[in-house]
Enzyme design. Sequence first.
Site, short mmCIF file in Angstrom:
data_model
loop_
_atom_site.label_atom_id
_atom_site.label_comp_id
_atom_site.label_asym_id
_atom_site.label_seq_id
_atom_site.Cartn_x
_atom_site.Cartn_y
_atom_site.Cartn_z
N ARG A 58 0.94 -0.96 -0.08
CA ARG A 58 0.00 0.03 0.10
C ARG A 58 0.78 1.28 -0.14
NH1 ARG A 58 -1.75 2.48 4.33
NH2 ARG A 58 -1.77 0.51 5.59
N TYR A 111 -15.25 15.53 -15.90
CA TYR A 111 -15.92 14.23 -15.54
C TYR A 111 -16.94 14.13 -14.54
CZ TYR A 111 -15.76 9.23 -15.12
OH TYR A 111 -15.99 7.75 -15.17
N ASP A 183 -6.64 17.52 -15.19
CA ASP A 183 -7.09 16.10 -15.85
C ASP A 183 -6.80 16.23 -17.35
OD1 ASP A 183 -8.51 14.04 -16.68
OD2 ASP A 183 -10.01 14.05 -15.39
N LYS A 208 -7.95 4.67 -19.66
CA LYS A 208 -8.43 5.18 -21.07
C LYS A 208 -7.05 4.99 -21.74
CE LYS A 208 -12.05 6.25 -18.90
NZ LYS A 208 -12.39 7.29 -18.08
C1 LIG Z 1 -12.91 7.98 -16.67
C2 LIG Z 1 -12.45 9.27 -16.40
C3 LIG Z 1 -12.24 9.46 -15.03
C4 LIG Z 1 -12.22 8.51 -14.10
O1 LIG Z 1 -11.32 7.48 -13.97
P1 LIG Z 1 -11.73 5.95 -13.67
O2 LIG Z 1 -10.70 5.23 -13.89
O3 LIG Z 1 -13.01 5.60 -14.44
O4 LIG Z 1 -12.01 5.78 -11.90
C5 LIG Z 1 -11.64 10.77 -14.86
N1 LIG Z 1 -11.50 11.70 -15.63
C6 LIG Z 1 -11.90 11.59 -16.83
C7 LIG Z 1 -11.65 12.52 -17.99
C8 LIG Z 1 -12.27 10.42 -17.42
O5 LIG Z 1 -12.66 9.94 -18.73
#
Ligand SMILES: *Cc1c(COP(=O)(O)O)cnc(C)c1O
Length: 394
Positions: A58, A111, A183, A208
């Site tokens: 962790r 998001y 982000d 992604k």
């Molecule tokens: C999918 C996504 C998230 C969240 O990520 P997870 O891996 O699903 O928890 C945050 N920001 C953006 C732009 C995303 O596409």
Amino acid sequence: MSAKGLGINSKLVHGGYHPDATGAVNVPIYQSSTFAFRDAAHGATLFAGKEKGYIYTRIGNPTIAAFEESVASLENGAGGIATSSGLGAVNTLYMALLGQGAHMVSTAAVYGPSRGLMEKHFARFGAEASFVDTSDLENLRRAMRPATRLVYVESPSNPAMQVTDIQGAAAIAHAHGSLLAVDNTFASPYLQRPLDLGADVVLHSITKFINGHADVVGGVLVAKDAGVHARLRDVMVTTGCNMDPHQAYLVIRGLKTLGLRVERAQQSALVIARWLESHPKIQSVRYIGLPSHPQHELAKRQMSGFGSMIGFELTGGLEAGRIVMDRVRLATLAVSLGGVETLIEHPASMTHAAMSKAAREAAGFTDGLVRYSVGIEDVEDLIADLDQALSAIP
Ligand SMILES: *Cc1c(COP(=O)(O)O)cnc(C)c1O
């Protein structure tokens, strides 16, 4: 080897790798929860932080550390922090940088769950946030307050593909004594490096583009400054949203081909966006690579390519959207994005259904918008698939 000074594709392949005694070409999966203390003579004092090596997964793990080192090097930051999911990274960011009475300004089209986490949960502990269209920096400037500790921008933002000027946002945040986090999920470090543009923290859902194979959920944070990195890491470790070693191994494997995947997908995306723009059943196309996109010039300045996310509006609105969703064969009807396979979805009824119609419109998209994440299939096949689906619209 050190990735310093290498080009981005060399960094993608070699970053974070340090050869071990076996000569293994890949970073092994250290599937171990705990690690033996190597200097027993120190006894209990090791718990006071004297142990130099790994202690407990962790807190840290060699496979996870290899991934963190690689992403930190790609984003030109002081260090990376891998998390169990993208939302785990968002939670870590908020918890580390906000407190009771603190205020955050964020992108209205951020998001959805990033917004939900703030409004449903952090609000209970006395943190506050304003969500504004940050693609116009005047909105950001007006929303800043003396208590603003964090500006959290998503660019390009989902699903309307709005682009925020990161350099401009950093100047506003810093003038108010606030940090800027970005982000960077939609662009990936291959196309955009927010820390180089003045941001303090960059965040990814590695689910992604970074992993790219729709087989892992995960997240990562990279801080420019070692002090901010330490604050973020402390929260990740104490809230226990760490990545798992096997997850890290898969992500390292995915990361090696990020450049190839992004180049191929964005090449196809431009062809598809142009084709859609001239199609009679399409009302509008939102692709940041098209000159018709309102922030095309800004995207050109702050990104090295336009990526593979396309939004398009059908002339037949919601009903036409339903027909296209039902008829596509090669594109998969699914949430998520950024993988080798092309995915199609309808934000108003799927990913953004929890938002009110008014909030969706404030975030820059209507109920007829379709989101299309271009994969690496043959572009001719993708166009033929869209063509037959669109031809079913009366
Ligand atoms: C999918 C996504 C998230 C969240 O990520 P997870 O891996 O699903 O928890 C945050 N920001 C953006 C732009 C995303 O596409």
